[in-house]
Design a protein around this motif. Sequence first.
Motif, PDB file in Angstrom:
ATOM      1  N   VAL A  75      48.363  31.485  44.293  1.00 35.59           N
ATOM      2  CA  VAL A  75      47.787  31.966  45.560  1.00 35.59           C
ATOM      3  C   VAL A  75      46.022  32.020  45.734  1.00 35.59           C
ATOM      4  N   ALA A  76      45.919  33.154  44.855  1.00 36.26           N
ATOM      5  CA  ALA A  76      44.125  33.266  44.919  1.00 36.26           C
ATOM      6  C   ALA A  76      43.194  31.795  45.253  1.00 36.26           C
ATOM      7  N   SER A  77      43.469  31.029  44.165  1.00 39.19           N
ATOM      8  CA  SER A  77      43.112  28.888  44.863  1.00 39.19           C
ATOM      9  C   SER A  77      43.018  28.815  46.399  1.00 39.19           C
ATOM     10  N   ILE A  78      44.466  28.529  47.125  1.00 32.25           N
ATOM     11  CA  ILE A  78      44.492  28.345  47.486  1.00 32.25           C
ATOM     12  C   ILE A  78      43.742  28.941  48.753  1.00 32.25           C
ATOM     13  N   ALA A  79      44.214  30.305  48.721  1.00 37.56           N
ATOM     14  CA  ALA A  79      43.327  31.455  49.479  1.00 37.56           C
ATOM     15  C   ALA A  79      41.809  30.645  49.793  1.00 37.56           C
ATOM     16  N   ALA A  80      40.523  30.991  49.062  1.00 35.19           N
ATOM     17  CA  ALA A  80      39.941  30.395  48.311  1.00 35.19           C
ATOM     18  C   ALA A  80      39.595  28.908  48.838  1.00 35.19           C
ATOM     19  N   LEU A  81      40.218  28.282  48.671  1.00 36.00           N
ATOM     20  CA  LEU A  81      39.962  26.635  49.483  1.00 36.00           C
ATOM     21  C   LEU A  81      40.265  26.535  50.623  1.00 36.00           C
ATOM     22  N   LEU A 193      25.950  30.194  50.293  1.00 39.12           N
ATOM     23  CA  LEU A 193      27.297  31.132  49.789  1.00 39.12           C
ATOM     24  C   LEU A 193      27.811  30.746  51.786  1.00 39.12           C
ATOM     25  N   GLU A 194      27.007  30.122  52.690  1.00 36.05           N
ATOM     26  CA  GLU A 194      27.429  30.248  53.827  1.00 36.05           C
ATOM     27  C   GLU A 194      27.792  28.890  54.516  1.00 36.05           C
ATOM     28  N   ASP A 195      27.442  27.927  53.447  1.00 39.88           N
ATOM     29  CA  ASP A 195      28.408  26.431  53.494  1.00 39.88           C
ATOM     30  C   ASP A 195      29.124  26.533  54.112  1.00 39.88           C
ATOM     31  N   PRO A 196      29.379  26.080  54.991  1.00 42.16           N
ATOM     32  CA  PRO A 196      31.150  26.091  55.521  1.00 42.16           C
ATOM     33  C   PRO A 196      32.447  24.928  54.772  1.00 42.16           C
ATOM     34  N   PHE A 197      33.451  25.547  54.815  1.00 37.32           N
ATOM     35  CA  PHE A 197      34.469  24.641  53.636  1.00 37.32           C
ATOM     36  C   PHE A 197      34.810  23.252  54.323  1.00 37.32           C
ATOM     37  N   LEU A 198      35.244  22.409  54.936  1.00 40.37           N
ATOM     38  CA  LEU A 198      35.886  21.232  55.267  1.00 40.37           C
ATOM     39  C   LEU A 198      37.241  21.429  55.106  1.00 40.37           C
ATOM     40  N   THR A 199      37.537  22.468  53.616  1.00 38.76           N
ATOM     41  CA  THR A 199      39.464  22.409  54.050  1.00 38.76           C
ATOM     42  C   THR A 199      39.674  23.784  55.255  1.00 38.76           C
ATOM     43  N   LEU A 204      46.619  29.348  58.126  1.00 37.84           N
ATOM     44  CA  LEU A 204      47.203  29.110  56.498  1.00 37.84           C
ATOM     45  C   LEU A 204      46.313  30.275  56.063  1.00 37.84           C
ATOM     46  N   VAL A 205      45.626  30.372  56.406  1.00 40.68           N
ATOM     47  CA  VAL A 205      45.144  32.179  55.673  1.00 40.68           C
ATOM     48  C   VAL A 205      45.543  32.844  55.964  1.00 40.68           C
ATOM     49  N   ARG A 206      46.045  33.036  57.502  1.00 38.53           N
ATOM     50  CA  ARG A 206      45.632  33.963  58.330  1.00 38.53           C
ATOM     51  C   ARG A 206      47.634  34.889  58.179  1.00 38.53           C
ATOM     52  N   LEU A 207      48.269  33.826  57.867  1.00 38.48           N
ATOM     53  CA  LEU A 207      49.370  33.544  57.665  1.00 38.48           C
ATOM     54  C   LEU A 207      49.874  34.743  56.429  1.00 38.48           C
ATOM     55  N   MET A 208      48.637  33.571  55.185  1.00 35.62           N
ATOM     56  CA  MET A 208      48.849  34.565  53.695  1.00 35.62           C
ATOM     57  C   MET A 208      48.047  35.804  53.642  1.00 35.62           C
ATOM     58  N   ILE A 209      47.185  36.240  54.422  1.00 37.11           N
ATOM     59  CA  ILE A 209      46.876  36.946  54.654  1.00 37.11           C
ATOM     60  C   ILE A 209      47.757  39.042  53.413  1.00 37.11           C
TER      61      ILE A 209
END
Length: 346
Positions: A75-81, A193-199, A204-209
């Motif tokens: 779950v941590a990797s999913i949230a991070a990605l 650190l400020e580079d945006p993630f295309l993924t 999804l993150v809102r539902l996971m938190i």
Amino acid sequence: MISTFVPAFLASIGLDFGRLVSLARATVTKDAEGRSWVSTRDYFALWDAASGLGLPPDFGLRLGSMQRIEGHYDVASIAALHSETFRDAINALARYKQMVCPGRWVLDVENGVASLEFKWLLAGDHLAPDFLTDGGFAYVAELYRRGTGRALKLRRIELTRRPNREDLLSDAFECAIRFNAPRDVMVFDAASLEDPFLTHNQELVRLMIPGLEAAFGRFRAGGSTVTDVQLAIHGQLKGARPSVERVASAMGIGPRTLQRRLEEAGTTYQEQLDKVRHVMARQMLEQTDLEQGEIAFYLGFEESNSFARAFRAWQGMSPTQWRQAVRSGPPSRAVTEGLLSSEGVA
């Protein structure tokens, strides 16, 4: 807890998880939800058992950078990605990864330079196999690549070990490798650190938190104040004696609260500072070729003689004598006493 990725990965390279548990004499317990838990000692023992079966030199790098097996993301990797930026991804790892792996990511930013360190929790008197450190850094580099679509440009990798396989590591990370370092860190420009993630997937993150925070709250409820203080002291030892105020600030609490909690745990700040210094000194004397004066400076002693006196009080011999004794004895990856209690699970 052991991520479901571990048995799946081992199976993919022809190793049976159950056999390794037997070889390592590890104790694996199941919780009510069917998840597997082991102590950090046994986690290291599992990987040492795997290493004893003849793993290739680049095993750790492959472990971290390989394509994740479908259905075995934690779950941590999913949230991070699916975070918005690389910074958010690291924050997600730092907060949630410790629930599925016996360690904690710690990010430090100073003068435009970011340093990312992985600290093992509840390691007892054992040190992590080198390939686990390599795998951890490869994992972060792969996370950045998947998130942004390009490679993370590193300034250097610093490792708490004597020079070994430098070409393999420098080719993998495409940066300088610095051995005999006081801690294991990957160093890069803070701007990354400020580079945006295309993924990024906000929904999804809102539902996971909510679920992640609930699980994290349960995880923290079983934690240890002493362990948290030791980790905070470890993070503040950078060439100066860390004050109780600095350590409390790093923990997000006040100095009086910190001292009160330690008193309730039957210890003091000075006792914990001495313990952290003691164990870090032994680890650096065993694993690196750093001079006594360099170790003294890193641990926050004003002069080398002060460190030598403290070490003699701890071990009954000088730092030089202890290093010689350890290196002349049977090969070992362990020191005589650990930084953290080995009673917990991870």
